[in-house]
Design a protein around this motif. Structure first.
Motif, PDB file in Angstrom:
ATOM      1  N   ARG A 271       6.928  22.299  34.445  1.00  0.00           N
ATOM      2  CA  ARG A 271       6.803  23.669  35.003  1.00  0.00           C
ATOM      3  C   ARG A 271       7.784  23.846  36.155  1.00  0.00           C
ATOM      4  N   PHE A 272       7.874  22.808  36.974  1.00  0.00           N
ATOM      5  CA  PHE A 272       8.798  22.868  38.119  1.00  0.00           C
ATOM      6  C   PHE A 272      10.255  22.956  37.651  1.00  0.00           C
ATOM      7  N   ALA A 273      10.567  22.214  36.579  1.00  0.00           N
ATOM      8  CA  ALA A 273      11.969  22.095  36.130  1.00  0.00           C
ATOM      9  C   ALA A 273      12.490  23.356  35.454  1.00  0.00           C
ATOM     10  N   ARG A 274      11.571  24.229  35.055  1.00  0.00           N
ATOM     11  CA  ARG A 274      11.988  25.439  34.330  1.00  0.00           C
ATOM     12  C   ARG A 274      13.017  26.232  35.140  1.00  0.00           C
ATOM     13  N   GLY A 275      14.169  26.525  34.532  1.00  0.00           N
ATOM     14  CA  GLY A 275      15.185  27.320  35.219  1.00  0.00           C
ATOM     15  C   GLY A 275      16.089  26.506  36.119  1.00  0.00           C
ATOM     16  N   LYS A 276      15.775  25.215  36.328  1.00  0.00           N
ATOM     17  CA  LYS A 276      16.667  24.417  37.174  1.00  0.00           C
ATOM     18  C   LYS A 276      17.034  23.084  36.521  1.00  0.00           C
ATOM     19  N   ARG A 277      16.864  23.004  35.205  1.00  0.00           N
ATOM     20  CA  ARG A 277      17.049  21.727  34.519  1.00  0.00           C
ATOM     21  C   ARG A 277      18.437  21.120  34.751  1.00  0.00           C
ATOM     22  N   ASP A 278      19.489  21.995  34.776  1.00  0.00           N
ATOM     23  CA  ASP A 278      20.844  21.439  34.911  1.00  0.00           C
ATOM     24  C   ASP A 278      21.114  20.904  36.309  1.00  0.00           C
ATOM     25  N   GLY A 279      20.283  21.289  37.262  1.00  0.00           N
ATOM     26  CA  GLY A 279      20.529  20.839  38.637  1.00  0.00           C
ATOM     27  C   GLY A 279      19.683  19.643  39.037  1.00  0.00           C
ATOM     28  N   ILE A 280      18.888  19.123  38.112  1.00  0.00           N
ATOM     29  CA  ILE A 280      18.031  17.986  38.503  1.00  0.00           C
ATOM     30  C   ILE A 280      18.149  16.852  37.477  1.00  0.00           C
ATOM     31  N   TYR A 281      17.805  15.668  37.940  1.00  0.00           N
ATOM     32  CA  TYR A 281      17.745  14.505  37.056  1.00  0.00           C
ATOM     33  C   TYR A 281      16.286  14.132  36.849  1.00  0.00           C
ATOM     34  N   ILE A 282      15.950  13.803  35.598  1.00  0.00           N
ATOM     35  CA  ILE A 282      14.579  13.376  35.295  1.00  0.00           C
ATOM     36  C   ILE A 282      14.634  11.996  34.657  1.00  0.00           C
ATOM     37  N   CYS A 283      13.811  11.104  35.202  1.00  0.00           N
ATOM     38  CA  CYS A 283      13.619   9.787  34.574  1.00  0.00           C
ATOM     39  C   CYS A 283      12.188   9.731  34.071  1.00  0.00           C
ATOM     40  N   THR A 284      12.019   9.489  32.765  1.00  0.00           N
ATOM     41  CA  THR A 284      10.665   9.216  32.279  1.00  0.00           C
ATOM     42  C   THR A 284      10.664   7.887  31.516  1.00  0.00           C
ATOM     43  N   LYS A 285       9.497   7.494  31.051  1.00  0.00           N
ATOM     44  CA  LYS A 285       9.362   6.116  30.561  1.00  0.00           C
ATOM     45  C   LYS A 285       8.519   6.066  29.296  1.00  0.00           C
ATOM     46  N   VAL A 286       8.425   4.862  28.741  1.00  0.00           N
ATOM     47  CA  VAL A 286       7.573   4.633  27.574  1.00  0.00           C
ATOM     48  C   VAL A 286       6.917   3.268  27.711  1.00  0.00           C
ATOM     49  N   GLY A 287       5.658   3.197  27.287  1.00  0.00           N
ATOM     50  CA  GLY A 287       5.004   1.882  27.267  1.00  0.00           C
ATOM     51  C   GLY A 287       3.650   1.850  27.934  1.00  0.00           C
ATOM     52  N   LEU A 288       3.348   2.834  28.769  1.00  0.00           N
ATOM     53  CA  LEU A 288       2.021   2.894  29.384  1.00  0.00           C
ATOM     54  C   LEU A 288       1.395   4.243  29.062  1.00  0.00           C
ATOM     55  N   ALA A 289       0.117   4.198  28.687  1.00  0.00           N
ATOM     56  CA  ALA A 289      -0.642   5.438  28.457  1.00  0.00           C
ATOM     57  C   ALA A 289      -1.604   5.640  29.620  1.00  0.00           C
ATOM     58  N   PRO A 290      -2.043   6.890  29.856  1.00  0.00           N
ATOM     59  CA  PRO A 290      -3.014   7.109  30.932  1.00  0.00           C
ATOM     60  C   PRO A 290      -4.318   6.356  30.664  1.00  0.00           C
ATOM     61  N   PRO A 291      -5.151   6.191  31.674  1.00  0.00           N
ATOM     62  CA  PRO A 291      -6.412   5.463  31.477  1.00  0.00           C
ATOM     63  C   PRO A 291      -7.224   6.050  30.318  1.00  0.00           C
ATOM     64  N   GLN A 292      -8.009   5.157  29.665  1.00  0.00           N
ATOM     65  CA  GLN A 292      -8.673   5.586  28.433  1.00  0.00           C
ATOM     66  C   GLN A 292      -9.703   6.699  28.653  1.00  0.00           C
ATOM     67  N   ARG A 293     -10.488   6.594  29.720  1.00  0.00           N
ATOM     68  CA  ARG A 293     -11.521   7.621  29.936  1.00  0.00           C
ATOM     69  C   ARG A 293     -10.928   8.738  30.809  1.00  0.00           C
ATOM     70  N   ASN A 294      -9.870   9.335  30.273  1.00  0.00           N
ATOM     71  CA  ASN A 294      -9.057  10.218  31.090  1.00  0.00           C
ATOM     72  C   ASN A 294      -9.717  11.547  31.449  1.00  0.00           C
ATOM     73  N   ALA A 295     -10.464  12.108  30.513  1.00  0.00           N
ATOM     74  CA  ALA A 295     -11.083  13.418  30.777  1.00  0.00           C
ATOM     75  C   ALA A 295     -12.039  13.295  31.956  1.00  0.00           C
ATOM     76  N   LEU A 296     -12.844  12.220  31.929  1.00  0.00           N
ATOM     77  CA  LEU A 296     -13.799  11.988  33.017  1.00  0.00           C
ATOM     78  C   LEU A 296     -13.042  11.747  34.325  1.00  0.00           C
ATOM     79  N   LEU A 297     -11.984  10.969  34.216  1.00  0.00           N
ATOM     80  CA  LEU A 297     -11.191  10.627  35.407  1.00  0.00           C
ATOM     81  C   LEU A 297     -10.613  11.897  36.056  1.00  0.00           C
ATOM     82  N   LYS A 298     -10.151  12.810  35.221  1.00  0.00           N
ATOM     83  CA  LYS A 298      -9.561  14.047  35.757  1.00  0.00           C
ATOM     84  C   LYS A 298     -10.596  14.845  36.547  1.00  0.00           C
ATOM     85  N   GLN A 299     -11.838  14.848  36.022  1.00  0.00           N
ATOM     86  CA  GLN A 299     -12.904  15.571  36.734  1.00  0.00           C
ATOM     87  C   GLN A 299     -13.160  14.921  38.086  1.00  0.00           C
ATOM     88  N   VAL A 300     -13.200  13.571  38.067  1.00  0.00           N
ATOM     89  CA  VAL A 300     -13.450  12.846  39.316  1.00  0.00           C
ATOM     90  C   VAL A 300     -12.326  13.152  40.301  1.00  0.00           C
TER      91      VAL A 300
END
Ligand SMILES: NC(=O)c1ccc[n+]([C@@H]2O[C@H](COP(=O)([O-])OP(=O)(O)OC[C@H]3O[C@@H](n4cnc5c(N)ncnc54)[C@H](OP(=O)(O)O)[C@@H]3O)[C@@H](O)[C@H]2O)c1
Length: 326
Positions: free
Chosen positions: A64-93
């Motif tokens: 959402r932040f990057a919208r309209g400014k993608r060419d002016g920023i660098y993004i590094c993302t990754k692969v290999g880790l997923a969020p915690p398994q009980r994620n819905a509950l965790l988000k509420q907490v």
């Protein structure tokens, strides 16, 4: 802000990058978007994220932040880790506990130690790598990322032919500019022995271990170094603070004379950031800086040239007592 040139990327990169591990978990989307915009206005153009960050929400918020400014920023993302398994509950907490967990460091540490808040390691396969990148691109609302890194990979996976071929295929397809490894020192060393594939390493730069000194010299085909955990892991920061207090008022006066805060806790954070910026003078230092005070302090320190003397200061403070008295 001081900028650096990273091999393989055309535009200059701000020497301090924004770490988004807490974006969407400890930090709400609204607070996070304000902080990202403020940092970007001050010259930050490197944003570090992962599918697991922010209990799985960080990439979408960063998108959402990057919208309209993608060419002016660098993004590094990754692969290999997923969020915690009980994620819905965790988000509420998270959403209920944000006001308290955000301010009490001890409570945050206890929260992070709970098994249910830990990210889940995924077995790496070519298919997982491709699918994960495509999901990341969708969440980020972009057609490419500047860096795509294996996230805390098993050491044996880094050099695997099938993994390297899958990553190189994504680079050839233009979906990824640089391929990297975000893990420990040994992972970085293995990656840099396979520089046809990996040209970025991301690792903790704990001042008591000085891991960057154990990377191969950046001659020949160069590589980019991105550091994190520069305030120290496992109590390093507290050790520096203790040593500063033990060194007596003259040491603190000297720190103040050099422009550090008169508050010892703050002075130590500033000194450790100066040390990290000097240790990785040609790369990017990642900081979480959602707090306005942290952000302005950190951005102030990255204005001038690196201060190599901060390396010696921290080494002296961390040296065993007998050694520091010599
Ligand atoms: N690849 C990996 O395995 C890995 C591992 C760890 C981290 N990372 C990346 O690196 C980023 C940074 O993580 P980190 O572990 O190194 O965290 P960090 O930047 O050391 O931040 C830790 C805490 O220090 C606070 N802080 C920031 N500036 C400060 C200052 N000047 N004085 C005192 N406190 C300050 C932050 O607060 P606020 O945020 O509330 O301002 C945060 O609560 C992560 O977001 C992630 O992108 C990657």
């Amino acid at each position: 802000m001081r900028t650096v040139r990273l091999p393989g990327l055309e535009r200059p990169v701000g020497a301090i990058g924004f770490g988004c591990a807490s974006l969407g978990s400890r930090i709400s989307a609204a607070q996070g978007l304000d902080a990202l915009a403020d940092a970007h206005a001050a010259g930050v153009n490197w944003f570090d994220v992962a599918p697991a960050y922010g209990a799985g929400d960080a990439e979408a918020i960063l998108g959402r932040f990057a919208r309209g400014k993608r060419d002016g920023i660098y993004i590094c993302t990754k692969v290999g880790l997923a969020p915690p398994q009980r994620n819905a509950l965790l988000k509420q907490v998270y959403s209920m506990a944000r006001p308290i967990v955000g301010t009490l460091t001890g409570l945050r540490r206890a929260f992070r130690r709970m098994p249910s808040t830990r990210n889940v390691s995924l077995p790496l396969t070519p298919q997982l790598i491709t699918d994960s990148l495509h999901s990341s691109l969708q969440r980020l609302g972009t057609d490419h990322v500047d860096v795509f890194a294996l996230h805390k990979p098993a050491h044996g996976d880094i050099g695997r032919d099938d993994i390297q071929r899958a990553l190189q295929g994504l680079r050839q397809a233009g979906k990824v500019r640089l391929i990297g490894v975000a893990g420990d020192l040994e992972a970085a060393q293995i990656a840099l022995a396979n520089r046809d594939t990996y040209t970025m390493v991301q690792l903790a730069d704990d001042p008591s271990a000085q891991p960057l000194q154990q990377l191969p010299p950046a001659g020949g085909p160069c590589y980019a170094v991105v550091t994190h955990s520069i305030l120290g892991v496992g109590g390093t920061r507290e050790r520096v603070l203790h040593a500063l207090r033990m060194a007596g008022p003259a040491a603190m006066s000297e720190m103040i004379r050099l422009g550090y805060s008169p508050k010892p806790e703050q002075a130590v954070a500033e000194l450790l950031l100066d040390r990290a910026l000097a240790a990785n003078a040609n790369g990017v230092v990642l900081m979480s800086m959602f707090g306005a005070r942290h952000r302005s302090e950190n951005l102030r320190r990255v204005q001038g040239t690196p201060k190599p003397e901060a390396l010696q200061w921290v080494s002296r403070l961390l040296a065993p007592v007998s050694e520091s008295r010599e």
